[in-house]
Design a protein around this motif. Structure first.
Motif, PDB file in Angstrom:
ATOM      1  N   PRO A  18       8.606  30.180 -53.067  1.00  0.00           N
ATOM      2  CA  PRO A  18       8.256  30.491 -51.682  1.00  0.00           C
ATOM      3  C   PRO A  18       7.673  31.885 -51.572  1.00  0.00           C
ATOM      4  CG  PRO A  18      10.618  30.676 -52.004  1.00  0.00           C
ATOM      5  CD  PRO A  18      10.060  30.109 -53.271  1.00  0.00           C
ATOM      6  N   ALA A  19       6.883  32.101 -50.525  1.00  0.00           N
ATOM      7  CA  ALA A  19       6.334  33.426 -50.275  1.00  0.00           C
ATOM      8  C   ALA A  19       7.468  34.374 -49.894  1.00  0.00           C
ATOM      9  CB  ALA A  19       5.309  33.354 -49.153  1.00  0.00           C
ATOM     10  N   PRO A  20       7.347  35.652 -50.238  1.00  0.00           N
ATOM     11  CA  PRO A  20       8.380  36.628 -49.857  1.00  0.00           C
ATOM     12  C   PRO A  20       8.519  36.716 -48.338  1.00  0.00           C
ATOM     13  CG  PRO A  20       6.875  37.531 -51.508  1.00  0.00           C
ATOM     14  CD  PRO A  20       6.276  36.247 -51.031  1.00  0.00           C
ATOM     15  N   ASP A  21       9.656  37.202 -47.885  1.00  0.00           N
ATOM     16  CA  ASP A  21       9.890  37.346 -46.449  1.00  0.00           C
ATOM     17  C   ASP A  21       8.766  38.145 -45.804  1.00  0.00           C
ATOM     18  OD1 ASP A  21      12.191  36.094 -47.104  1.00  0.00           O
ATOM     19  OD2 ASP A  21      13.548  37.606 -46.265  1.00  0.00           O
ATOM     20  N   GLY A  22       8.246  37.622 -44.705  1.00  0.00           N
ATOM     21  CA  GLY A  22       7.215  38.312 -43.962  1.00  0.00           C
ATOM     22  C   GLY A  22       5.822  38.193 -44.542  1.00  0.00           C
ATOM     23  N   GLU A  23       5.679  37.473 -45.653  1.00  0.00           N
ATOM     24  CA  GLU A  23       4.373  37.338 -46.297  1.00  0.00           C
ATOM     25  C   GLU A  23       3.824  35.928 -46.087  1.00  0.00           C
ATOM     26  OE1 GLU A  23       2.601  39.702 -47.800  1.00  0.00           O
ATOM     27  OE2 GLU A  23       4.162  41.158 -47.299  1.00  0.00           O
ATOM     28  N   PRO A  24       2.511  35.798 -45.894  1.00  0.00           N
ATOM     29  CA  PRO A  24       1.914  34.471 -45.723  1.00  0.00           C
ATOM     30  C   PRO A  24       1.823  33.731 -47.043  1.00  0.00           C
ATOM     31  CG  PRO A  24       0.190  36.124 -45.821  1.00  0.00           C
ATOM     32  CD  PRO A  24       1.496  36.878 -45.844  1.00  0.00           C
ATOM     33  N   VAL A  25       1.593  32.434 -46.992  1.00  0.00           N
ATOM     34  CA  VAL A  25       1.446  31.661 -48.220  1.00  0.00           C
ATOM     35  C   VAL A  25       0.147  32.015 -48.933  1.00  0.00           C
ATOM     36  CG1 VAL A  25       2.859  29.748 -47.387  1.00  0.00           C
ATOM     37  CG2 VAL A  25       0.391  29.721 -46.972  1.00  0.00           C
TER      38      VAL A  25
END
Length: 331
Positions: A50-57
């Motif tokens: 998954p993308a890191p928290d707060g980061e878009p895919v």
């Protein structure tokens, strides 16, 4: 037409082509296990990290970029023509645009796209893919389909294409339009140039001073972003909401019959409304910009809490608003 509009509006309040031609189109679907967290890259492959928290895919879907996307330009007329005759566009807020068109048989077909939407159940239940991104479909009364594409995991954000179509398969055009929207944002994003003093680029969760939030709701609070222009902070017995809105601005600034004017400093007049309900609140709003046909931008601050929570909601909202006024660029 009126029923379609009513159906779509009802779902938004809870959340967010001839039949023969549509039936001939095929859409590859990939089922993703509900308990697997996955993101996608521009090639269309699915990764398990998954993308890191707060980061878009993907970088193309970053919040600062998405705030400037023009939603009406995402509705490609050539794509819509596959299903009938496009109508006039109708813009709502910063992130929503609709086209109330006719299918190839002359029947009503409503197409709406909304960017930067908060994704909760859609994120949890995203078991399909569109253009390499996880997606979720929801139907309503066999007359509407909502195709949501996930662009961020934590917090969940995405793009939703809504199709209102009483006499046909609403999800088929929804998938086509959603794929077109994703590709347009990746390859040639239609961005707007914000006018001086516009709220459109501001992050409501990041703008206020932390000390001001502590004073309003307490240091032990949780933050809940909603979309790209709304943020709430929830404490043990009270909450605070900040909302940036593109909306109609009355000439006389008469937003509510019960409003009273308050001086927020810096030459800014606020309009305060005290609401006594099962969950009492006080809202303070002020006008940031006014353009043609009374279309403008408004800042809204709301302080609320259960009846048993004894605090001055209006004093809280006004104090927070006063601290915020100086942090917002002048028009």
């Amino acid at each position: 037409m009126h029923r379609l509009v009513a159906v779509l509006s009802a779902i938004l309040l809870l959340a967010g082509c001839a039949g023969a031609d549509l039936a001939k189109q095929k859409f590859p679907r990939t089922t993703i296990p509900a308990n697997a967290e996955k993101v996608s890259d521009p090639t269309g492959t699915t990764r398990t990290t998954p993308a890191p928290d707060g980061e878009p895919v993907e970088p193309a879907f970053a919040s600062d970029k998405m705030r400037l996307i023009d939603p009406c330009e995402l509705l490609d007329e050539e794509v819509l023509k596959q299903f009938g005759t496009p109508g006039d566009q109708s813009r709502s807020g910063y992130a929503r645009c609709s086209n109330f068109m006719k299918d190839k048989a002359g029947k009503d077909l409503a197409v709406t796209v909304e960017t930067g939407q908060t994704m909760t159940s859609e994120l949890k239940n995203a078991d399909k893919q569109i253009a390499g991104l996880r997606s979720h479909e929801q139907t309503l009364e066999n007359s509407a389909c909502f195709v949501s594409v996930i662009t961020q995991d934590k917090p969940g954000l995405g793009i939703t294409v809504q199709i209102g179509y009483e006499d046909g398969d609403a999800c088929t055009p929804g998938r086509v339009v959603a794929e077109s929207v994703v590709k347009r944002i990746r390859e040639d994003p239609p961005t707007r140039e914000p006018v001086k003093g516009s709220l459109i680029t501001l992050d409501p969760c990041a703008l206020p001073d932390q000390a001001a939030i502590d004073t309003a709701v307490g240091a032990d609070r949780r933050v809940y972003p909603y979309g790209l222009h709304n943020c709430s902070w929830v404490g043990d017995d009270r909450e605070l909401t900040l909302d940036f809105r593109a909306t109609f601005v009355p000439r006389d600034r008469d937003f509510d019959d019960k409003q009273t004017e308050v001086d927020l400093g810096g030459g800014v007049t606020g309009y305060q409304v005290d609401s006594v309900t099962a969950f009492p609140s006080c809202e303070v709003k002020w006008v940031q910009l006014v353009g043609d046909e009374n279309k403008g931008e408004v800042v809204e601050v709301k302080s609320a809490g259960p009846k048993e929570s004894q605090f001055d909601r209006c004093a809280t909202a006004v104090a927070f608003a006063k601290g915020l006024v100086g942090k917002i660029p002048k028009a």
